[in-house]
Scaffold this motif. Structure first.
Motif, PDB file in Angstrom:
ATOM      1  N   UNK A 139       0.839  -1.212   0.000  1.00 40.52           N
ATOM      2  CA  UNK A 139       0.000   0.000   0.000  1.00 40.52           C
ATOM      3  C   UNK A 139       0.869   1.256   0.000  1.00 40.52           C
ATOM      4  N   UNK A 188       1.950   1.732  -3.513  1.00 43.03           N
ATOM      5  CA  UNK A 188       0.849   2.138  -4.388  1.00 43.03           C
ATOM      6  C   UNK A 188       0.337   3.540  -4.059  1.00 43.03           C
ATOM      7  N   UNK A 209      -1.236   4.333  -1.408  1.00 44.22           N
ATOM      8  CA  UNK A 209      -2.484   4.258  -0.627  1.00 44.22           C
ATOM      9  C   UNK A 209      -2.201   4.660   0.812  1.00 44.22           C
ATOM     10  N   UNK A 265      -3.370  -1.781  -9.460  1.00 44.14           N
ATOM     11  CA  UNK A 265      -3.330  -2.342  -8.106  1.00 44.14           C
ATOM     12  C   UNK A 265      -4.417  -3.408  -7.950  1.00 44.14           C
ATOM     13  N   UNK A 291      -5.806  -5.431  -4.706  1.00 44.98           N
ATOM     14  CA  UNK A 291      -5.642  -5.493  -3.247  1.00 44.98           C
ATOM     15  C   UNK A 291      -5.968  -6.902  -2.733  1.00 44.98           C
ATOM     16  N   UNK A 294      -7.907  -7.678  -0.112  1.00 40.66           N
ATOM     17  CA  UNK A 294      -9.349  -7.763   0.149  1.00 40.66           C
ATOM     18  C   UNK A 294     -10.096  -7.284  -1.088  1.00 40.66           C
ATOM     19  N   UNK A 295     -11.295  -7.819  -1.329  1.00 34.60           N
ATOM     20  CA  UNK A 295     -12.069  -7.358  -2.490  1.00 34.60           C
ATOM     21  C   UNK A 295     -12.350  -5.861  -2.376  1.00 34.60           C
ATOM     22  N   UNK A 296     -11.852  -5.088  -3.326  1.00 39.74           N
ATOM     23  CA  UNK A 296     -12.005  -3.630  -3.197  1.00 39.74           C
ATOM     24  C   UNK A 296     -12.668  -2.978  -4.410  1.00 39.74           C
ATOM     25  N   UNK A 297     -13.274  -3.806  -5.248  1.00 42.30           N
ATOM     26  CA  UNK A 297     -13.975  -3.191  -6.383  1.00 42.30           C
ATOM     27  C   UNK A 297     -15.271  -2.577  -5.883  1.00 42.30           C
ATOM     28  N   UNK A 298     -15.957  -1.861  -6.760  1.00 43.68           N
ATOM     29  CA  UNK A 298     -17.157  -1.143  -6.323  1.00 43.68           C
ATOM     30  C   UNK A 298     -18.324  -2.134  -6.212  1.00 43.68           C
ATOM     31  N   UNK A 310     -22.235   7.712 -10.693  1.00 44.45           N
ATOM     32  CA  UNK A 310     -22.048   6.534  -9.847  1.00 44.45           C
ATOM     33  C   UNK A 310     -22.684   6.754  -8.463  1.00 44.45           C
ATOM     34  N   UNK A 328     -14.107  -1.034   1.215  1.00 49.02           N
ATOM     35  CA  UNK A 328     -12.746  -1.344   0.748  1.00 49.02           C
ATOM     36  C   UNK A 328     -12.449  -0.670  -0.582  1.00 49.02           C
ATOM     37  N   UNK A 329     -13.497  -0.307  -1.304  1.00 47.02           N
ATOM     38  CA  UNK A 329     -13.272   0.379  -2.591  1.00 47.02           C
ATOM     39  C   UNK A 329     -12.548   1.714  -2.389  1.00 47.02           C
ATOM     40  N   UNK A 335      -9.290   1.633  -3.875  1.00 51.20           N
ATOM     41  CA  UNK A 335      -9.219   1.887  -5.322  1.00 51.20           C
ATOM     42  C   UNK A 335      -9.147   3.392  -5.599  1.00 51.20           C
ATOM     43  N   UNK A 387      -7.947   5.614  -3.715  1.00 53.46           N
ATOM     44  CA  UNK A 387      -6.614   6.104  -3.352  1.00 53.46           C
ATOM     45  C   UNK A 387      -5.569   5.633  -4.348  1.00 53.46           C
ATOM     46  N   UNK A 388      -5.740   4.387  -4.820  1.00 54.02           N
ATOM     47  CA  UNK A 388      -4.748   3.854  -5.757  1.00 54.02           C
ATOM     48  C   UNK A 388      -4.824   4.551  -7.110  1.00 54.02           C
TER      49      UNK A 388
END
Lengths: 237, 381
Positions: free
Chosen positions: A50, A53, A55, A82, A84, A86-90, B11, B216-217, B220, B222-223
């Protein structure tokens, strides 16, 4: 001939709360290289990834990613992908919406979406909700989103842990293509057998990183296993 | 770049729409509120207050008094009871709200030009009933008092004209302004519906920050390197549009369908509402910035949204609240909004007066957004 450096870390220190996690980590990663960061749970792999990246912020040490200091600029993120741990998609978006959304955010083009859908064989999942996907297809989608902007640096965390073999093969195939095409990959993992997929491995333990060859990493692990294995076998209960 | 902004804003709309609970609260809450409150207050004026009469005198004179009471607009004589005890039981059981007790010697006292005591009993347990009943009974007693007074003067040899003049020397003419029929519906329905609306909006707005950082998104975001200001402004635009979109049907229903009075122009009302929406969003976002998770954010939001209407002084005057509250409540945008709303509905006091309200809402928004920015910066570093 010296290899072009894409990531340079010098004496990096990181804390979580008051607990020191990284205490003077240094390494470099070059073009076309897959550098693994190995360690057991909680040693600081994710913290390190992180930080690279952009973050997580850092205060002590030097980090240079694609020639930029992540503390001062986000410019390098245009060429970064990136995935991650943990699942971090929307979670509220469908697969195609995630791809579309990421493409817009990363200023990718329409044909990039088509490209990654094909690469990761996501055609059958496009209308599904991202959060409803199984681990394998989810990681394929994560990787597709990471590669949608055609990055030169990929930071991935536990990419193929506990996923189906078909997805694993797909992901490894595309990762191989990426690295062979001159991309740089920094990959955090905790399953030792994956070390053979890397060019070099950084063994992270007690806040320190030791650089090893993949075979050396495997041998070090086997040595530790012998050392700590209970006399009665693996299970000591 | 514009496409990026637009996509993030869209969104946010999708996020609000796909969150079923939030969607139902936002879409149905305010509309149900306005229908519910209109249903409750549609009568507008409290008439036909249940009244009982205990006529212990049973004379022609007392019958005249009873007839006067029957003709009263707001009292409905429901029963004629035998004695005080049955009246007490009837009020206690909620059968009547007002009791009139005419004493045994009423006609005699009137005949002798002496003071006659009529007991008016009002059930004070329901304040709305009690206030209206008191007002209705007072109007009867005032008229009756004048009639008896004139009779008394006549009996003492005063000429009729002189007797009338004596009672008409001072005339108190009641003339309610701005809401001539003293219609409860005009006063309350819109305010209660808007209270419902602001609570729903506060609930949604209090998730502005934690709604992203709590998932957790957030990694994303931040990335990818989207600036917090870009993200925040896109989300805010989506929220403001949604909140205004939700209040419009309420205004259309109230002013165009039900034809409630609106003294100010539509433009003034909408711009004032829009400024309130911004201030409300700012305060909710500020509360959200202190929260460490979604549940906390909701709690913090509700901490403001629930008491804000009561504290706004709309239903209970600010002037009679404790001193510290009288000043403190002006920190809330709700106070400015509901106080200002009352002016817009009934009085339209003009721009010079209202500009102060507009300015106050703008300052609250500015301060709250600034605090949010500081808290977020502090948390990130």
């Amino acid at each position: 001939m010296t290899m072009e450096i894409r990531v340079r870390v010098i004496d990096l220190h990181q804390k979580i709360g008051k607990k020191p996690i990284l205490t003077g980590v240094s390494f470099t990663v070059g073009v076309g290289e897959c550098f693994g960061i190995f360690g057991t749970r909680g040693v600081g792999k994710t913290t390190l990834l992180h930080t690279l990246a952009g973050i997580r912020r850092y205060k002590v040490g030097q980090v240079e990613v694609l020639g930029y200091n992540p503390r001062k600029t986000d410019v390098f993120k245009r060429s970064l992908g990136v995935v991650t741990q943990e699942p971090s998609l929307f979670h509220d978006l469908r697969v195609i919406e995630n791809l579309d959304f990421m493409a817009t955010l990363k200023q990718a083009k329409g044909q990039d979406i088509e490209r990654v859908i094909e690469q990761f064989e996501l055609q059958d999942y496009l209308r599904e909700s991202a959060e409803a996907l199984e681990a394998g297809p989810y990681q394929r989608l994560s990787m597709a989103c990471a590669l949608i902007n055609s990055p030169v640096l990929l930071v991935i965390d536990e990419l193929i842990k506990d996923i189906d073999l078909y997805s694993r093969r797909l992901l490894l195939r595309e990762l191989n293509r990426f690295v062979q095409g001159g991309g740089t990959c920094i990959w955090g993992f905790s399953q030792i057998e994956q070390c053979l997929l890397m060019h070099r491995v950084g063994w992270l333990e007690n806040g320190q990183l030791t650089e090893l060859e993949p075979q050396e990493t495997l041998e070090k692990w086997q040595q530790q296993e012998k050392e700590w294995l209970l006399p009665g076998g693996e299970v000591g209960v | 770049m514009f496409k990026r902004y637009w996509t993030i804003t869209c969104r946010e709309f999708i996020y609000m729409w796909r969150d079923r609970g939030l969607r139902h609260i936002l879409l149905l809450g305010p509309l149900l509120g306005v229908l519910l409150f209109y249903g409750i207050y549609q009568v507008g004026v409290l008439k036909a207050i249940p009244t009982a009469i205990v006529d212990l005198d049973r004379s022609r004179t007392s019958q005249e008094l009873v007839n006067n009471l029957i003709q009263t607009e707001n009292l409905e004589i429901q029963s004629y009871l035998e004695n005080f005890d049955t009246l007490e039981a009837s009020i206690r059981q909620g059968e009547v709200v007002v009791g009139v007790v005419i004493p045994e010697n009423y006609s005699q006292q009137v005949a002798l030009n002496r003071t006659a005591h009529i007991l008016l009993v009002i059930d004070g347990s329901n304040m709305i009933y009690a206030t209206n009943a008191t007002s209705a009974v007072l109007s009867v007693s005032r008229n009756l008092g004048a009639q008896i007074g004139i009779k008394t003067l006549l009996a003492r040899g005063v000429q009729l004209n002189q007797a009338r003049e004596a009672y008409q020397a001072i005339v108190f003419r009641e003339e309610p302004w701005f809401n001539p029929t003293l219609n409860y519906a005009y006063f309350l329905v819109l305010a209660l519906a808007l209270n419902f609306w602001q609570q729903c909006c506060t609930l949604a707005a209090s998730m502005t920050i934690i709604g992203e950082t709590g998932w957790r998104s957030w990694l994303q975001w931040k990335a990818i390197g989207i600036s917090q200001i870009t993200l925040f402004s896109c989300k805010t635009i989506a929220h403001l549009i949604t909140f205004m979109g939700l209040v419009l049907p309420i205004y259309v229903f109230i002013f165009l369908v039900l034809k409630f009075p609106l003294s100010s122009s539509w433009w003034t009302l909408l711009s004032f509402t829009f400024l309130f929406v911004i201030a409300m969003h700012a305060v909710s976002t500020m509360m959200s910035s202190f929260a460490s998770n979604g549940v906390d954010a909701t709690r913090f939001g509700m901490l403001i949204a629930l008491p804000a209407f009561i504290l706004s002084g709309y239903t209970w005057p600010l002037e009679v609240m404790p001193d510290f509250l009288q000043n403190a409540v002006w920190i809330l945008p709700h106070t400015w909004f509901f106080q200002g709303l009352n002016y817009l509905l009934f009085k339209d006091p003009g721009w010079a007066f209202l500009s102060f309200y507009f300015l106050a809402l703008a300052i609250i928004a500015l301060v709250a957004y600034s605090v949010t920015a500081i808290v977020c910066y502090w948390r990130n570093n």
